[in-house]
Structures are given as structure tokens and as C-alpha cells.
Write a protein that holds these residues in place. Structure first.
Motif, PDB file in Angstrom:
ATOM      1  N   ILE A  55       0.690 -80.615  -9.928  1.00  0.00           N
ATOM      2  CA  ILE A  55       0.252 -81.428 -10.844  1.00  0.00           C
ATOM      3  C   ILE A  55       1.480 -82.280 -11.468  1.00  0.00           C
ATOM      4  CG2 ILE A  55      -0.462 -81.484 -13.272  1.00  0.00           C
ATOM      5  CD1 ILE A  55      -2.002 -79.090 -12.896  1.00  0.00           C
ATOM      6  N   TYR A  56       2.717 -81.568 -11.559  1.00  0.00           N
ATOM      7  CA  TYR A  56       4.032 -82.190 -11.877  1.00  0.00           C
ATOM      8  C   TYR A  56       4.278 -83.211 -10.914  1.00  0.00           C
ATOM      9  CZ  TYR A  56       8.722 -82.895 -13.586  1.00  0.00           C
ATOM     10  OH  TYR A  56       9.651 -83.369 -14.081  1.00  0.00           O
ATOM     11  N   GLN A  57       4.118 -82.776  -9.706  1.00  0.00           N
ATOM     12  CA  GLN A  57       4.470 -83.978  -8.736  1.00  0.00           C
ATOM     13  C   GLN A  57       3.715 -85.114  -8.626  1.00  0.00           C
ATOM     14  OE1 GLN A  57       7.321 -83.482  -6.428  1.00  0.00           O
ATOM     15  NE2 GLN A  57       6.809 -85.830  -6.212  1.00  0.00           N
ATOM     16  N   SER A  58       2.185 -84.959  -9.046  1.00  0.00           N
ATOM     17  CA  SER A  58       1.713 -85.819  -9.137  1.00  0.00           C
ATOM     18  C   SER A  58       1.739 -87.024 -10.304  1.00  0.00           C
ATOM     19  CB  SER A  58      -0.007 -85.663  -9.127  1.00  0.00           C
ATOM     20  OG  SER A  58      -0.428 -84.943  -8.223  1.00  0.00           O
ATOM     21  N   ILE A  59       2.377 -86.440 -11.351  1.00  0.00           N
ATOM     22  CA  ILE A  59       3.058 -87.066 -12.620  1.00  0.00           C
ATOM     23  C   ILE A  59       4.377 -87.993 -11.919  1.00  0.00           C
ATOM     24  CG2 ILE A  59       4.140 -86.834 -14.712  1.00  0.00           C
ATOM     25  CD1 ILE A  59       2.596 -84.536 -15.275  1.00  0.00           C
ATOM     26  N   GLN A  60       5.305 -87.322 -11.194  1.00  0.00           N
ATOM     27  CA  GLN A  60       6.390 -87.822 -10.739  1.00  0.00           C
ATOM     28  C   GLN A  60       5.824 -89.064  -9.973  1.00  0.00           C
ATOM     29  OE1 GLN A  60       7.993 -86.138 -13.367  1.00  0.00           O
ATOM     30  NE2 GLN A  60       9.588 -86.869 -12.318  1.00  0.00           N
ATOM     31  N   ASP A  61       5.023 -88.784  -9.080  1.00  0.00           N
ATOM     32  CA  ASP A  61       4.480 -89.966  -7.877  1.00  0.00           C
ATOM     33  C   ASP A  61       3.813 -90.882  -8.809  1.00  0.00           C
ATOM     34  OD1 ASP A  61       5.946 -88.241  -6.123  1.00  0.00           O
ATOM     35  OD2 ASP A  61       3.792 -87.383  -5.400  1.00  0.00           O
ATOM     36  N   GLY A  62       3.461 -91.069 -10.075  1.00  0.00           N
ATOM     37  CA  GLY A  62       2.513 -91.924 -10.821  1.00  0.00           C
ATOM     38  C   GLY A  62       1.271 -92.007 -10.504  1.00  0.00           C
TER      39      GLY A  62
END
Length: 215
Positions: free
Chosen positions: A172-179
Motif C-alpha cells: 500500500i505504501y509503495q502505491s502511495i509513493q508511486d502515485g
């Protein structure tokens, strides 16, 4: 000293879904309280638990909704799917019927959550290998075919329980970082809450420095 009430940067909403008796509540208690509840009663409606974790240096509060598996509660529990950033879908490796129903649970999840919701498949009761009714390989194939993350775990021993919750948060956090997640959208299941000290913390820090001063 009690931790600050806002000492985390994000809130992620999780739901735990699956048939009755697969160990959803036991997984939740193992993750939040580090203990196994051998006489865990069946959930009526929903139950709730929280825990603060750390991902890539960021403190994240997980709000975890444990849903009832009985069909008569499905209308109630479906309302909790909306706005979930992560969904832990659980079956019992010793009961094939709970595995056979995964397609139905997955359909509900895909229909009622947003496209970015991370779905993690958990085969619970890994500790009773001698009673296994579902092979690891077939469940892994199901997960791969449907783009799910997957582990076999044990709510009793704690094996792989942390991994399931933490790996979901990392994705989930990676999805945030990836926009890929719009944090302003309620259905994202994520709230950004900048970490801050309580108002009294500065005073306390100053007092601590004064107390330790040798002048």
C-alpha cells in the motif's frame, strides 16, 4: 510514558474476510496482542483492532476490521469493504469448503473495493499439517492467477502472521509513493496524518534537558 496520540503518519484501513471458523479473529488477536485465543467466539457483525507499525521509516496505524463469515451477516459486512486499502482473505487449509468459497469472497472484494486495494490470501492453521485438505501449490496457483499476495500462516503459533499484515502495508505504501493512490479520495482507505508531538512534549523535553544539566 504513553505514546503520542498522533505519532504516526498514515492510517491504513484493513478488512479481514473469509468463511466462518477459518480463524480471522484469531489472526487479528495474534497480530495486535501477540497471543492466541483458543476459545475465540465467532464474530457477530464486525470487530475492530489497531496497531502501529513502521514501513520505510514511516509510522503507520492499521485500523483492522474483522468481519463475520456467516452468510446472514454478509449484507452488514459488505459495507465495510468500501474504503479498504488492504483486504486479508482467509481460508482454513484443513477445510476444503473454505478454499472453494474464495472465488465468491474475491468477487465481493473486487466489486466493493477500489482497484488499488491490496488483497492478501492467507491459508490459516499451518500448525495442523497432518489435517491438511488444501495443498500449498494449488492455493499458490489460485493467488498467482488472481494477482494476490499469499502465505500460509498459523494464528496459533504466530507463523507468518506478521508477514501478512506488514507485506500488505508495504505494498500500500509503495502505491502511495508511486502515485497510484489518491489520498484525498475516501475510497483509497488511506489517511495522511503528519506526525507531530503533543503540545506538552516541547516543555517535557526542555525540562528533561534542564534536569540532566550538570551546571
Amino acid at each position: 510514558m504513553a505514546s503520542a496520540p498522533y505519532s504516526y503518519s498514515y492510517i491504513f484501513k484493513y478488512i479481514i474476510i473469509g468463511d466462518m471458523g477459518v480463524g480471522k479473529s484469531c489472526l487479528l488477536h495474534q497480530f495486535t496482542d501477540k497471543k492466541f485465543m483458543s476459545d475465540c467466539p465467532h464474530t457477530i457483525g464486525v470487530e475492530f483492532g489497531t496497531r502501529i507499525i513502521e514501513v520505510s521509516g514511516q509510522k503507520i496505524k492499521l485500523q483492522i476490521w474483522d468481519t463475520a463469515g456467516q452468510e446472514r451477516f454478509r449484507a452488514v459486512t459488505r459495507s465495510y469493504y468500501r474504503g479498504a486499502a488492504g483486504a486479508l482473505m482467509v481460508y482454513d487449509i484443513t477445510r476444503r469448503s473454505t478454499y472453494n468459497h474464495l472465488s465468491s469472497w474475491l468477487t465481493d472484494t473486487r466489486n466493493l473495493t477500489n482497484p488499488s486495494t491490496v488483497i492478501f490470501l492467507i491459508g490459516n492453521k499451518r500448525d495442523v499439517e497432518d489435517q491438511r485438505d488444501v495443498t500449498y501449490e494449488e492455493a499458490k496457483d489460485f493467488a498467482d492467477e488472481n494477482g494476490l499476495m499469499f502465505v500460509e500462516a498459523s494464528a496459533k503459533t504466530g507463523e507468518k502472521v506478521e508477514e501478512a499484515f506488514l507485506e500488505t502495508a508495504k505494498k500500500i505504501y509503495q502505491s502511495i509513493q508511486d502515485g497510484k493512490l489518491d489520498l484525498n479520495a475516501a475510497e483509497s482507505g488511506v489517511q495522511h496524518k503528519p506526525s507531530q508531538k503533543p503540545r506538552g512534549a516541547i516543555i517535557n523535553d526542555q525540562q528533561a534537558n534542564k534536569d540532566s544539566c550538570s551546571c
